[in-house]
Design an enzyme around this catalytic site. Structure first.
Site, mmCIF file in Angstrom:
data_model
loop_
_atom_site.group_PDB
_atom_site.id
_atom_site.type_symbol
_atom_site.label_atom_id
_atom_site.label_comp_id
_atom_site.label_asym_id
_atom_site.label_seq_id
_atom_site.Cartn_x
_atom_site.Cartn_y
_atom_site.Cartn_z
ATOM 1 N N GLU A 97 0.818 -1.212 0.000
ATOM 2 C CA GLU A 97 0.000 0.000 0.000
ATOM 3 C C GLU A 97 0.856 1.268 0.000
ATOM 4 O O GLU A 97 1.940 1.296 0.569
ATOM 5 C CB GLU A 97 -0.918 0.002 1.234
ATOM 6 N N CYS A 106 3.113 8.607 0.675
ATOM 7 C CA CYS A 106 3.743 7.779 1.701
ATOM 8 C C CYS A 106 4.019 6.417 1.056
ATOM 9 O O CYS A 106 3.099 5.718 0.644
ATOM 10 C CB CYS A 106 2.802 7.665 2.889
ATOM 11 N N CYS A 165 6.521 -6.160 7.518
ATOM 12 C CA CYS A 165 7.638 -5.572 8.268
ATOM 13 C C CYS A 165 8.067 -6.547 9.362
ATOM 14 O O CYS A 165 7.230 -7.113 10.045
ATOM 15 C CB CYS A 165 7.225 -4.245 8.901
ATOM 16 N N CYS A 179 7.023 -3.839 16.097
ATOM 17 C CA CYS A 179 6.583 -2.802 17.035
ATOM 18 C C CYS A 179 5.177 -3.145 17.542
ATOM 19 O O CYS A 179 4.281 -3.469 16.747
ATOM 20 C CB CYS A 179 6.594 -1.430 16.369
ATOM 21 N N CYS A 211 1.841 -1.353 16.078
ATOM 22 C CA CYS A 211 1.709 -1.110 14.637
ATOM 23 C C CYS A 211 1.051 -2.288 13.939
ATOM 24 O O CYS A 211 1.452 -3.438 14.136
ATOM 25 C CB CYS A 211 3.100 -0.855 14.056
ATOM 26 N N CYS A 215 -1.122 6.484 9.768
ATOM 27 C CA CYS A 215 0.117 5.869 10.252
ATOM 28 C C CYS A 215 -0.175 4.583 11.001
ATOM 29 O O CYS A 215 -1.031 4.540 11.876
ATOM 30 C CB CYS A 215 0.823 6.780 11.250
HETATM 31 N N1 SAH Z 1 8.994 1.558 9.610
HETATM 32 C C1 SAH Z 1 9.381 2.915 9.598
HETATM 33 C C2 SAH Z 1 8.500 3.755 8.727
HETATM 34 C C3 SAH Z 1 7.031 3.425 8.700
HETATM 35 S S1 SAH Z 1 6.124 3.532 10.222
HETATM 36 C C4 SAH Z 1 9.386 3.470 10.989
HETATM 37 O O1 SAH Z 1 8.907 2.809 11.910
HETATM 38 O O2 SAH Z 1 9.895 4.561 11.155
HETATM 39 C C5 SAH Z 1 5.592 5.239 10.197
HETATM 40 C C6 SAH Z 1 5.258 5.830 11.559
HETATM 41 O O3 SAH Z 1 3.979 5.390 12.011
HETATM 42 C C7 SAH Z 1 6.240 5.466 12.656
HETATM 43 O O4 SAH Z 1 6.736 6.630 13.249
HETATM 44 C C8 SAH Z 1 5.401 4.701 13.663
HETATM 45 O O5 SAH Z 1 5.862 4.954 14.949
HETATM 46 C C9 SAH Z 1 4.021 5.224 13.409
HETATM 47 N N2 SAH Z 1 2.922 4.342 13.784
HETATM 48 C C10 SAH Z 1 2.894 3.004 13.725
HETATM 49 N N3 SAH Z 1 1.682 2.543 14.134
HETATM 50 C C11 SAH Z 1 0.940 3.642 14.443
HETATM 51 C C12 SAH Z 1 -0.411 3.838 14.873
HETATM 52 N N4 SAH Z 1 -1.219 2.811 15.054
HETATM 53 N N5 SAH Z 1 -0.850 5.105 15.072
HETATM 54 C C13 SAH Z 1 -0.028 6.147 14.826
HETATM 55 N N6 SAH Z 1 1.229 6.029 14.395
HETATM 56 C C14 SAH Z 1 1.723 4.791 14.205
HETATM 57 FE FE1 SF4 Z 2 7.696 -1.717 11.039
HETATM 58 FE FE2 SF4 Z 2 5.494 -0.579 11.973
HETATM 59 FE FE3 SF4 Z 2 7.674 -0.667 13.509
HETATM 60 FE FE4 SF4 Z 2 7.618 0.954 11.348
HETATM 61 S S1 SF4 Z 2 6.340 1.119 13.169
HETATM 62 S S2 SF4 Z 2 9.277 -0.443 11.989
HETATM 63 S S3 SF4 Z 2 6.353 -0.294 9.950
HETATM 64 S S4 SF4 Z 2 6.514 -2.441 12.767
#
Ligand code: SAH
Ligand code: SF4
Length: 361
Positions: free
Chosen positions: A99, A112, A119, A123, A126, A346
């Site tokens: 996506e 984006c 991934c 985290c 996420c 995000c």
């Molecule tokens: N993987 C990379 C880039 C994509 S994630 C990274 O982690 O930096 C993009 C952003 O979305 C990250 O800063 C992450 O902390 C944030 N994010 C992930 N899940 C989220 C959620 N459910 N609500 C808001 N931000 C979120």
């Molecule tokens: Fe991967 Fe989501 Fe963590 Fe970004 S925030 S590194 S997309 S698991």
């Protein structure tokens, strides 16, 4: 790791540097200007097939089709949010979904972009993490997202055909785990024979893979964003497994030595999670961590998902956190949440696994 399109013996012309393409074309016995024509088709016009390259002879097009390929990603579905955000779902050649999210504003048009299918970083908050990693995207697949959205926008939006102005590598995946394909794609985007994309309008976000932050600083001239998300190692260990390998002290040290051009800042993303990282003590610790770094803090209201236990914070608490940072002289904003209604915000990108399986379900 399963990387079907990388190991494919047929070379992908879209992922080749200008020099590599010139080399390939000269080995076919063609004149150098042919390579320039093909490069423009690939990177300026976003051609999807050799058939489109109508200023090449039919014979050459057929030869190219027999000896090379063009990585492609088909737009499988586009969802449009009430705020104008559009989520593009692409289907890869091996039938996976990826996506990308298009966010039009009056003064800029941002995409984006994803760098991996799923991934592996795990985290806790996420949704993309839930997918695990299927494979890296190739450089050509990374570029195809951008070229296809440019095409689609010109086609759908009669009143406004302006191309993308900004790119954020914040979609699915950890960009620094796909470093070579990422940096090849960046170089091609910035090539003046291609889109000639402005370096300062491209930001790459990492969860904090320290050695790669150094390489990114040494090898590119693009902007860096760090997903900070916590003010202590204990908090960050619990939210982001990467912190156990590269704790906060190492992460901020890498940011301190990152080569920043005049007037630029490193963006720190901080997802506010109710009761976990949202107090004024957290704000004070963030201020201490970022001391001496030209920093901008993006506070992200958490996008909840029913299957995850985290909750968003009330707006007043987000504002109090922001004001605390501002009073200490930091640049801080609360990020607007875009595309929540279509799960495009995000951390909400989680296009399910394999396209073929879904079709038969
Ligand atoms: N993987 C990379 C880039 C994509 S994630 C990274 O982690 O930096 C993009 C952003 O979305 C990250 O800063 C992450 O902390 C944030 N994010 C992930 N899940 C989220 C959620 N459910 N609500 C808001 N931000 C979120
Ligand atoms: Fe991967 Fe989501 Fe963590 Fe970004 S925030 S590194 S997309 S698991």
């Amino acid at each position: 790791m399963d990387q079907p399109s990388d190991t494919n013996a047929t070379p992908d012309l879209r992922g080749m540097s200008r020099d590599a393409l010139a080399d390939f074309i000269s080995r076919l016995g063609q004149k150098p200007f042919r390579a320039r024509q093909i490069f423009a088709w690939l990177h300026r016009r976003g051609a999807r097939s050799f058939d489109e390259m109508t200023d090449l002879s039919l014979e050459l097009r057929q030869r190219l089709a027999a000896t090379a390929r063009l990585s492609a990603m088909d737009v499988d579905e586009v969802q449009i949010s009430s705020d104008g955000t559009r989520k593009f779902r692409f289907r890869t050649v091996d039938d996976h979904f990826v996506e990308a999210v298009f966010m039009p504003e009056t003064d800029r048009r941002t995409l984006c972009v994803s760098t991996q299918i799923g991934c592996p970083m795990g985290c806790a908050f996420c949704r993309t993490a839930r997918l695990g990693l299927t494979r890296n995207l190739t450089a050509g697949e990374i570029l195809a997202q951008i070229y296809e959205v440019n095409r689609a926008v010109a086609a759908i939006d009669e009143s406004d055909k302006r191309a993308l102005t900004n790119l954020v590598f914040m979609g699915m995946g950890e960009p620094f785990l796909n470093f070579d394909n990422l940096t090849n794609a960046l170089a091609l985007l910035q090539d003046d024979a291609g889109l000639n994309f402005s370096r300062r309008h491209i930001t790459v976000s990492t969860s904090g893979i320290v050695p790669m932050i150094d390489r990114f600083g040494a090898e590119t001239d693009n902007k860096l964003a760090i997903s900070l998300n916590a003010s202590t190692d204990a908090q960050r260990d619990a939210l982001m497994p990467v912190n156990r390998r590269y704790p906060l002290a190492d992460l901020v040290a890498a940011c301190r030595r990152f080569p920043l051009r005049q007037g630029r800042r490193i963006t720190f993303e901080y997802v506010l999670l109710d009761g976990l990282n949202d107090t004024l003590d957290d704000a004070r610790r963030v201020i201490a961590l970022l001391r001496g770094i030209e920093a901008k803090v993006n506070l992200i209201p958490y996008n909840e998902s029913p299957d995850l236990p985290f909750r968003s914070v009330p707006m007043e608490r987000a504002e109090a956190f922001r004001d605390h940072l501002l009073r200490a002289g930091l640049v801080a904003v609360i990020r607007k949440n875009r595309g929540r209604d279509i799960l495009a915000a995000c951390g909400q990108l989680a296009a399910q696994g394999i396209a073929r399986d879904q079709a038969t379900n």
